[in-house]
Write a protein that holds these residues in place. Structure first.
Motif, PDB file in Angstrom:
ATOM      1  N   ASN A   6      -4.950 -14.277  -4.610  1.00  0.00           N
ATOM      2  CA  ASN A   6      -4.306 -15.040  -3.546  1.00  0.00           C
ATOM      3  C   ASN A   6      -3.642 -14.087  -2.578  1.00  0.00           C
ATOM      4  OD1 ASN A   6      -3.266 -18.152  -5.065  1.00  0.00           O
ATOM      5  ND2 ASN A   6      -5.041 -16.890  -5.461  1.00  0.00           N
ATOM      6  N   LEU A   7      -3.840 -14.312  -1.309  1.00  0.00           N
ATOM      7  CA  LEU A   7      -3.170 -13.433  -0.365  1.00  0.00           C
ATOM      8  C   LEU A   7      -2.699 -14.205   0.852  1.00  0.00           C
ATOM      9  CD1 LEU A   7      -5.741 -12.718   1.749  1.00  0.00           C
ATOM     10  CD2 LEU A   7      -6.259 -11.191  -0.113  1.00  0.00           C
ATOM     11  N   ALA A   8      -1.886 -13.530   1.637  1.00  0.00           N
ATOM     12  CA  ALA A   8      -1.368 -14.117   2.863  1.00  0.00           C
ATOM     13  C   ALA A   8      -1.815 -13.228   4.016  1.00  0.00           C
ATOM     14  CB  ALA A   8       0.153 -14.190   2.806  1.00  0.00           C
ATOM     15  N   ILE A   9      -2.330 -13.893   5.042  1.00  0.00           N
ATOM     16  CA  ILE A   9      -2.727 -13.163   6.239  1.00  0.00           C
ATOM     17  C   ILE A   9      -1.532 -13.191   7.178  1.00  0.00           C
ATOM     18  CG2 ILE A   9      -4.356 -13.070   8.155  1.00  0.00           C
ATOM     19  CD1 ILE A   9      -6.196 -14.884   6.430  1.00  0.00           C
ATOM     20  N   GLU A  10      -1.062 -12.041   7.609  1.00  0.00           N
ATOM     21  CA  GLU A  10       0.109 -12.028   8.483  1.00  0.00           C
ATOM     22  C   GLU A  10      -0.302 -11.542   9.871  1.00  0.00           C
ATOM     23  OE1 GLU A  10       3.451 -12.039   5.167  1.00  0.00           O
ATOM     24  OE2 GLU A  10       3.491 -10.284   6.475  1.00  0.00           O
ATOM     25  N   TYR A  11      -0.022 -12.357  10.862  1.00  0.00           N
ATOM     26  CA  TYR A  11      -0.533 -12.084  12.207  1.00  0.00           C
ATOM     27  C   TYR A  11       0.546 -12.301  13.236  1.00  0.00           C
ATOM     28  CZ  TYR A  11      -0.684 -17.145  12.678  1.00  0.00           C
ATOM     29  OH  TYR A  11      -0.329 -18.456  12.715  1.00  0.00           O
ATOM     30  N   HIS A  12       0.327 -11.714  14.381  1.00  0.00           N
ATOM     31  CA  HIS A  12       1.250 -11.856  15.500  1.00  0.00           C
ATOM     32  C   HIS A  12       0.538 -11.304  16.727  1.00  0.00           C
ATOM     33  CE1 HIS A  12       4.711 -11.658  18.058  1.00  0.00           C
ATOM     34  NE2 HIS A  12       4.672 -10.339  18.128  1.00  0.00           N
ATOM     35  N   ASN A  13       0.804 -11.903  17.875  1.00  0.00           N
ATOM     36  CA  ASN A  13       0.240 -11.367  19.106  1.00  0.00           C
ATOM     37  C   ASN A  13      -1.273 -11.239  19.056  1.00  0.00           C
ATOM     38  OD1 ASN A  13       2.027 -11.108  21.060  1.00  0.00           O
ATOM     39  ND2 ASN A  13       2.544  -8.963  20.690  1.00  0.00           N
ATOM     40  N   ASN A  14      -1.914 -12.276  18.531  1.00  0.00           N
ATOM     41  CA  ASN A  14      -3.365 -12.302  18.494  1.00  0.00           C
ATOM     42  C   ASN A  14      -3.973 -11.132  17.730  1.00  0.00           C
ATOM     43  OD1 ASN A  14      -5.539 -13.882  19.110  1.00  0.00           O
ATOM     44  ND2 ASN A  14      -6.112 -12.653  20.884  1.00  0.00           N
ATOM     45  N   ARG A  15      -3.279 -10.721  16.677  1.00  0.00           N
ATOM     46  CA  ARG A  15      -3.837  -9.659  15.859  1.00  0.00           C
ATOM     47  C   ARG A  15      -3.334  -9.832  14.436  1.00  0.00           C
ATOM     48  NH1 ARG A  15      -3.229  -3.142  16.845  1.00  0.00           N
ATOM     49  NH2 ARG A  15      -3.733  -2.622  14.708  1.00  0.00           N
ATOM     50  N   VAL A  16      -4.203  -9.584  13.481  1.00  0.00           N
ATOM     51  CA  VAL A  16      -3.767  -9.591  12.088  1.00  0.00           C
ATOM     52  C   VAL A  16      -3.204  -8.218  11.778  1.00  0.00           C
ATOM     53  CG1 VAL A  16      -4.492  -9.806   9.695  1.00  0.00           C
ATOM     54  CG2 VAL A  16      -5.457 -11.321  11.414  1.00  0.00           C
ATOM     55  N   TRP A  17      -1.954  -8.176  11.260  1.00  0.00           N
ATOM     56  CA  TRP A  17      -1.296  -6.888  11.041  1.00  0.00           C
ATOM     57  C   TRP A  17      -1.368  -6.429   9.604  1.00  0.00           C
ATOM     58  CZ3 TRP A  17      -0.095  -3.904  15.006  1.00  0.00           C
ATOM     59  CH2 TRP A  17       0.023  -4.497  16.258  1.00  0.00           C
ATOM     60  N   ARG A  18      -1.396  -7.373   8.692  1.00  0.00           N
ATOM     61  CA  ARG A  18      -1.479  -6.937   7.300  1.00  0.00           C
ATOM     62  C   ARG A  18      -1.859  -8.116   6.408  1.00  0.00           C
ATOM     63  NH1 ARG A  18       4.775  -6.259   5.134  1.00  0.00           N
ATOM     64  NH2 ARG A  18       5.429  -8.362   5.629  1.00  0.00           N
ATOM     65  N   MET A  50      -0.918  -9.546   2.589  1.00  0.00           N
ATOM     66  CA  MET A  50       0.040  -9.367   1.504  1.00  0.00           C
ATOM     67  C   MET A  50      -0.405 -10.187   0.306  1.00  0.00           C
ATOM     68  SD  MET A  50       2.478  -7.353   2.422  1.00  0.00           S
ATOM     69  CE  MET A  50       4.065  -7.675   1.677  1.00  0.00           C
ATOM     70  N   PRO A  51      -0.135  -9.701  -0.912  1.00  0.00           N
ATOM     71  CA  PRO A  51      -0.447 -10.530  -2.070  1.00  0.00           C
ATOM     72  C   PRO A  51       0.425 -11.770  -2.049  1.00  0.00           C
ATOM     73  CG  PRO A  51       0.850  -8.622  -2.710  1.00  0.00           C
ATOM     74  CD  PRO A  51       0.512  -8.439  -1.276  1.00  0.00           C
ATOM     75  N   ARG A  52      -0.147 -12.867  -2.487  1.00  0.00           N
ATOM     76  CA  ARG A  52       0.604 -14.111  -2.585  1.00  0.00           C
ATOM     77  C   ARG A  52       0.692 -14.388  -4.076  1.00  0.00           C
ATOM     78  NH1 ARG A  52      -1.376 -19.315  -1.977  1.00  0.00           N
ATOM     79  NH2 ARG A  52      -3.421 -18.516  -1.439  1.00  0.00           N
ATOM     80  N   ARG A  53       1.921 -14.590  -4.562  1.00  0.00           N
ATOM     81  CA  ARG A  53       2.094 -14.675  -6.010  1.00  0.00           C
ATOM     82  C   ARG A  53       1.443 -15.933  -6.552  1.00  0.00           C
ATOM     83  NH1 ARG A  53       6.061 -16.157 -10.160  1.00  0.00           N
ATOM     84  NH2 ARG A  53       5.384 -14.870 -11.900  1.00  0.00           N
ATOM     85  N   ASN A  83      -3.704 -13.731  -9.747  1.00  0.00           N
ATOM     86  CA  ASN A  83      -3.513 -12.290  -9.536  1.00  0.00           C
ATOM     87  C   ASN A  83      -2.071 -11.857  -9.728  1.00  0.00           C
ATOM     88  OD1 ASN A  83      -3.006 -13.938  -7.263  1.00  0.00           O
ATOM     89  ND2 ASN A  83      -2.837 -12.115  -6.010  1.00  0.00           N
ATOM     90  N   LYS A  84      -1.217 -12.739 -10.283  1.00  0.00           N
ATOM     91  CA  LYS A  84       0.220 -12.454 -10.383  1.00  0.00           C
ATOM     92  C   LYS A  84       0.722 -12.060  -8.987  1.00  0.00           C
ATOM     93  CE  LYS A  84       0.333 -12.273 -15.137  1.00  0.00           C
ATOM     94  NZ  LYS A  84      -1.008 -11.949 -15.579  1.00  0.00           N
ATOM     95  N   SER A  85       1.230 -10.838  -8.841  1.00  0.00           N
ATOM     96  CA  SER A  85       1.697 -10.451  -7.505  1.00  0.00           C
ATOM     97  C   SER A  85       0.877  -9.300  -6.933  1.00  0.00           C
ATOM     98  CB  SER A  85       3.159 -10.021  -7.566  1.00  0.00           C
ATOM     99  OG  SER A  85       3.965 -11.055  -8.062  1.00  0.00           O
ATOM    100  N   TRP A  86      -0.336  -9.119  -7.448  1.00  0.00           N
ATOM    101  CA  TRP A  86      -1.038  -7.881  -7.103  1.00  0.00           C
ATOM    102  C   TRP A  86      -2.327  -8.111  -6.340  1.00  0.00           C
ATOM    103  CZ3 TRP A  86       3.201  -6.093  -8.469  1.00  0.00           C
ATOM    104  CH2 TRP A  86       3.810  -6.380  -9.695  1.00  0.00           C
ATOM    105  N   ILE A  87      -2.604  -7.246  -5.406  1.00  0.00           N
ATOM    106  CA  ILE A  87      -3.960  -7.164  -4.854  1.00  0.00           C
ATOM    107  C   ILE A  87      -4.346  -5.696  -4.738  1.00  0.00           C
ATOM    108  CG2 ILE A  87      -4.005  -9.354  -3.589  1.00  0.00           C
ATOM    109  CD1 ILE A  87      -3.375  -7.807  -1.040  1.00  0.00           C
ATOM    110  N   ALA A  88      -5.640  -5.457  -4.787  1.00  0.00           N
ATOM    111  CA  ALA A  88      -6.124  -4.074  -4.720  1.00  0.00           C
ATOM    112  C   ALA A  88      -5.976  -3.550  -3.293  1.00  0.00           C
ATOM    113  CB  ALA A  88      -7.582  -4.029  -5.148  1.00  0.00           C
ATOM    114  N   ASN A  89      -5.881  -2.232  -3.193  1.00  0.00           N
ATOM    115  CA  ASN A  89      -5.809  -1.616  -1.870  1.00  0.00           C
ATOM    116  C   ASN A  89      -6.996  -2.032  -1.010  1.00  0.00           C
ATOM    117  OD1 ASN A  89      -3.601  -0.330  -2.832  1.00  0.00           O
ATOM    118  ND2 ASN A  89      -4.432   1.734  -2.720  1.00  0.00           N
TER     119      ASN A  89
END
Lengths: 442, 547
Positions: free
Chosen positions: B257-269, B271-274, B279-285
């Protein structure tokens, strides 16, 4: 200088100091002539484990490392038939400033420790025992290893001790010299090869200690008292001391007495009488640290009423601790004593828990600043308040041990601290807060 | 739940599960904000920050205890900062101690805005500083604190290069050991440790060794302060500007599970979503850096042969090609959602006997790493299987001569195995729907750009049979791009289907008619944590290689 044998017409207890003054007392041959290992035989192996633990309980023997926890009770917490081995670990990481009794015991009479370990080991069903010795104590380690070799050769250790069905192996483990490794779970971590940092409790070591097995950690002096109790009975041990603090104890005396050293005296002896035994006080008494540097200091008046037992010191909000007695006279500066003690704790904090890690260093820096003439009004309250904040908020008892001297010194010798601060011409001005520093953003 | 117990918090009875960490019961059941720095729900308890102190009644009255180590038991009586002045004072004390050697450089700190220390200071610290120049700090960030280790590496100070992915700011570290415990217990690759003791203790790697692990960026997530920051996100964007959308790892069938974090018409990162069940709190690089591909090498329009055309023109061309074709091979894709593949089934049924549908993948399947990757790059393999699509890609290659039209969707068949894909070049019309320019779009006669995984709403079924929803992030390279299901359902309409679907919900309902497991399931029922399609008693079935 030989240990005095009598005091005021009465014989002083001879439980632990038996071979202190006997030349070659550390060898098995000489030790045996003085009664070493007499209990290792029918006297021990005819008794059941339960009987032995009850015997130690009856004797009222309390841990001599500092906390004073009843030894028999500690032994009785060990669960039986868990399928795991039970370990006995001897805490010989004597680190409390002012304490130097265990090192003497280990050089002068290592066989008494081994004898005590065999008894304790048998009572607890231990197959493997460790002696965790402070890294700096090289002569003690050598003496112990020598004594162990002799004991193995004489069939006192190893398989089927003295023809019984009981077997015990003892290993000497050399620590690296950290104060915190004297805390039992820190010691266990260090013994296992990890960083010497105390563990979260529960589980307590009696349930899950060394190598996740039930473990009993006892001080050297505690275990050395066990052979006497087995030989002479709980009642004989109780001839000294009080109901709650029976027996005798080794006291390491330093500071302003004429004859500092290690003395074995009955518990509940008044401090002033004890100082006489130590050749008398040097100068006029100002105060006394009654049980190692972490014990709250006593002022002269309190020292005069205090007796050397757990209850009397508890009533004075101090503690018997490891039995390191440090009286100091009016020529001494309590501020400098506390500065030195505080620096010790700042240096020895293991760095695990926030309050202790940051608090001890903070107090040290404030005190150093006071001593060097930069103290301000409010610094005394500040360090007292900081000590209150870390006193009981950590994993182990290091932080209270670091807080008590701070709290007691600034309360009982406040005028000395104020004198330092008032010498600073700017003492009444408040300090500028940290807002600017090179490289900061604003 | 039936097995709830009652504990008493601040004089009020609270229902909570038995034998859970008290801090969890306080936070969830009693709804009391309890601060913690070292406690992390997916790491072993260390109990060293001491901020979560509460008073718990024992045999000798109320005594201090840390709520992260204490477990709930029936009848337990707890006092928190709401009813105990002592706790308020001690927590303030802990907060003061934490800030003794922590710089107040929040304005230049990347963690500001999501820093646990900052949050709890505002919540429960709020003291006047007693620090001053003479006695305050150790200045771990200072030059004096730098030294060379036994291998000649510089240690201490700010801006320490810990490895390929992470920068350490020693001064900000509060020695909570979360990162150390992550590497020890989760990554099972002990590479970090706290060296030294007291207030001069510091976080470090082993002398001469960089921090290197497939999951090492997770240490930046667990870091409660700005001590560990990822190079990929450092100084890129202020976190309080970022908006977040829930999604699922599209690159692996573990379904992290993850979260897509965006701003200003761009995805910036990303993040793992618990999610404790996945996946608990982890995602692979590798998963975390997927966002970097979202605006790289995109097929943001369409192509007919070598000619760039609009998407509308390409769809018309594709519809014409489908109408003209005698026998069409449709290739479903486990890289796309259940909805997209349901649309393909819909198209196949519309075409009737003229179409045959193939599934599967030529990508190599690796081994599970035990954390958040199963090793199978086909994220929705299970979902495609549920729709009744066979894993028959190899048959397609053998029978390429039977077909005169090929339509692939989201797959890069040529990129996965050019040799196996070579026979497909004998099929005269090759339609490729793809978010990216790939070897397959290059080999196609008609290639149509579609929305990438981050830009669509849809569902995926992970290897353990858990159905999970990914939501659409509004950042798209070209607003003309459509989701694969929409393109396909429009093609189906062109081939005689009643209507084209308007929402992914319609596509999902259609999927429910194809798969027993999906019948009657709604997005709402799936929720943010997913819904297992397997009976709870059954253990997750491991994906076999090459299935």
């Amino acid at each position: 200088m030989p240990h005095p044998t009598h005091w005021k017409g009465k014989e002083l207890p001879n439980v632990l100091r038996r071979l202190f003054d006997v030349p070659g007392g550390h060898t098995l041959e000489v030790a045996r002539k003085h009664g070493a290992y007499e209990t290792i035989g029918a006297a021990l192996f005819d008794k059941s484990q339960f009987e032995l633990i009850e015997l130690v309980k009856d004797s009222g023997l309390r841990g001599r490392g500092g906390a004073g926890f009843p030894t028999g009770m500690k032994w009785s917490f060990v669960p039986r038939n868990t399928g795991k081995p039970v370990y006995l670990v001897i805490n010989a990481d004597e680190g409390e400033p002012g304490t130097f009794k265990d090192r003497l015991c280990m050089t002068r009479d290592p066989h008494l420790l081994i004898e005590g370990m065999i008894i304790a080991g048998y009572a607890l069903g231990v197959r493997t025992a460790y002696i965790y010795v402070r890294g700096e104590m090289l002569p003690q380690i050598q003496a112990l290893n020598r004594a162990l070799t002799e004991a193995y050769a004489a069939g006192l250790l190893g398989e089927n001790i003295q023809g019984s069905s009981y077997s015990l192996d003892i290993y000497v483990h050399r620590g690296a010299g950290a104060y915190i490794c004297g805390e039992e779970t820190g010691l266990i971590n260090s013994l296992e090869g990890f960083k010497g940092q105390p563990r979260l409790k529960p589980p307590f070591p009696a349930i899950s200690g060394a190598f996740a097995a039930p473990t009993v950690v006892n001080n050297v002096e505690t275990i050395m008292a066990v052979p006497y109790i087995l030989k002479n009975g709980a009642k004989a041990y109780g001839q000294w001391g009080t109901a709650k603090s029976p027996g005798s104890k080794l006291f390491s005396v330093s500071g302003d007495v004429k004859k500092p050293g290690v003395y074995e005296v009955p518990l509940a002896m008044p401090y002033m009488e004890f100082f006489e035994l130590c050749g008398g006080l040097d100068g006029e008494l100002l105060g006394c640290i009654p049980g190692g540097s972490s014990a709250p200091v006593l002022n002269a008046e309190e020292t005069r009423k205090a007796t050397m037992d757990y209850e009397s010191l508890a009533s004075l909000k101090s503690m018997l601790g490891s039995g390191a007695v440090t009286p100091f006279n009016t020529t001494r500066d309590p501020v400098l004593i506390l500065e030195s003690v505080a620096r010790f704790y700042a240096h020895e904090s293991c760095g695990q828990c926030t309050p202790c890690r940051e608090g001890t260093g903070y107090v040290d820096r404030v005190l150093r600043n006071v001593v060097s003439g930069g103290g301000r009004t409010g610094d005394i309250d500040l360090i007292k308040d900081l000590a209150d904040s870390y006193e009981w908020t950590t994993i182990c008892a290091f932080a209270p041990g670091a807080a008590w001297p701070v709290q007691s010194f600034v309360t009982k010798f406040r005028s000395y601290f104020e004198a330092y601060i008032s010498k600073n011409p700017e003492h009444s001005e408040s300090r500028p807060l940290v807002a600017m520093r090179p490289g900061a953003f604003w | 739940m039936a097995d709830m117990i009652t504990i008493n918090v601040d004089g009020k009875d609270v229902q909570c599960p038995p034998k859970v960490q008290l801090i969890e019961a306080l936070r969830r059941n009693a709804e009391i904000d309890t601060p913690a720095f070292c406690y992390h729900p997916d790491l072993k308890v260390a109990g060293n920050c001491r901020i979560c102190l509460v008073e718990v009644e024992g045999p000798r009255g109320f005594a201090l205890a840390i709520s992260c180590h204490m477990q709930t038991s029936p009848g337990m009586k707890v006092k928190t900062h709401q009813s105990s002045e002592k706790i308020v004072k001690l927590r303030k004390g802990v907060m003061e101690f934490l800030l003794v050697n922590h710089p107040l450089d929040c304005p230049i700190c990347d963690k500001a805005g999501e820093c646990t220390l900052q949050e709890h200071y505002m919540g429960q610290g709020r003291h006047e500083s007693r620090l001053d120049d003479a006695v305050g700090k150790v200045y771990k960030g200072g030059v004096d604190f730098r030294f060379q280790d036994t291998k000649g590496e510089v240690r201490g100070g700010k801006r320490i290069d810990l490895g390929e992915t992470i920068v350490l700011d020693q001064e900000r570290c509060i020695i909570c050991t979360r990162c150390v415990r992550f590497m020890d217990d989760v990554a099972k690759s002990p590479q970090l440790d706290i060296a030294g003791r007291g207030d001069h203790a510091y976080l470090t790697t082993f002398p001469g060794k960089p921090l290197k692990h497939d999951y090492d960026l997770c240490t930046t997530d667990v870091c409660p302060v700005g001590a560990l920051t990822g190079k990929h996100f450092r100084f890129q964007q202020r976190v309080w500007f970022l908006k977040s959308v829930e999604s699922i790892d599209p690159s692996d069938s573990f379904g992290a599970n993850l979260a897509i974090e965006y701003h200003n018409n761009r995805v910036w990162r990303l993040m793992p979503r618990r999610n404790p069940d996945v996946n608990k709190s982890w995602i692979a690089n590798a998963t975390r850096l997927l966002y970097q591909d979202l605006n790289k090498n995109r097929l943001s329009d369409a192509q007919l042969g070598d000619k760039d055309v609009t998407i509308e023109m390409a769809i018309t061309a594709a519809a014409g090609a489908l109408s003209a074709a005698k026998k069409v091979a449709l290739v479903a894709s486990g890289h796309l959602t259940v909805e997209d593949n349901a649309a393909l089934v819909h198209l196949a049924r519309t075409l009737g006997a003229r179409a045959e549908i193939f599934g599967g993948s030529w990508l190599a399947v690796g081994k599970p790493d035990g954390i958040a990757r199963s090793g199978d790059p086909v994220a929705n393999r299970k979902g495609v299987q549920m729709l009744g699509i066979p894993e028959s890609l190899d048959t397609l290659a053998q029978r390429a001569g039977e077909f005169d039209c090929l339509m692939t969707m989201g797959h890069d068949l040529w990129g996965a195995d050019a040799a196996k894909a070579a026979p497909l070049e004998s099929i005269p019309v090759r339609i490729a729907l793809s978010p990216w320019n790939t070897a397959t779009t290059k080999a196609a006669t008609i290639s149509i750009g579609i929305r990438a995984w981050a830009e669509v709403r849809g569902t995926m079924v992970n290897a353990a049979g858990r159905i999970q929803v990914m939501h659409a992030c509004p950042v798209v390279p070209n607003s003309d791009l459509e989701a694969a299901w929409l393109v396909v359902s429009r093609l189906a309409k062109s081939q005689g289907a009643a209507t084209a679907w308007a929402t992914e919900g319609e596509a999902f309902r259609y999927a429910g008619t194809l798969a027993r497991e999906l019948a009657g399931v709604t997005y709402r029922a799936i929720g943010p944590m997913g819904l297992s399609t397997v009976a709870p008693a059954v253990a997750p079935v491991p994906v076999k290689a090459g299935v």
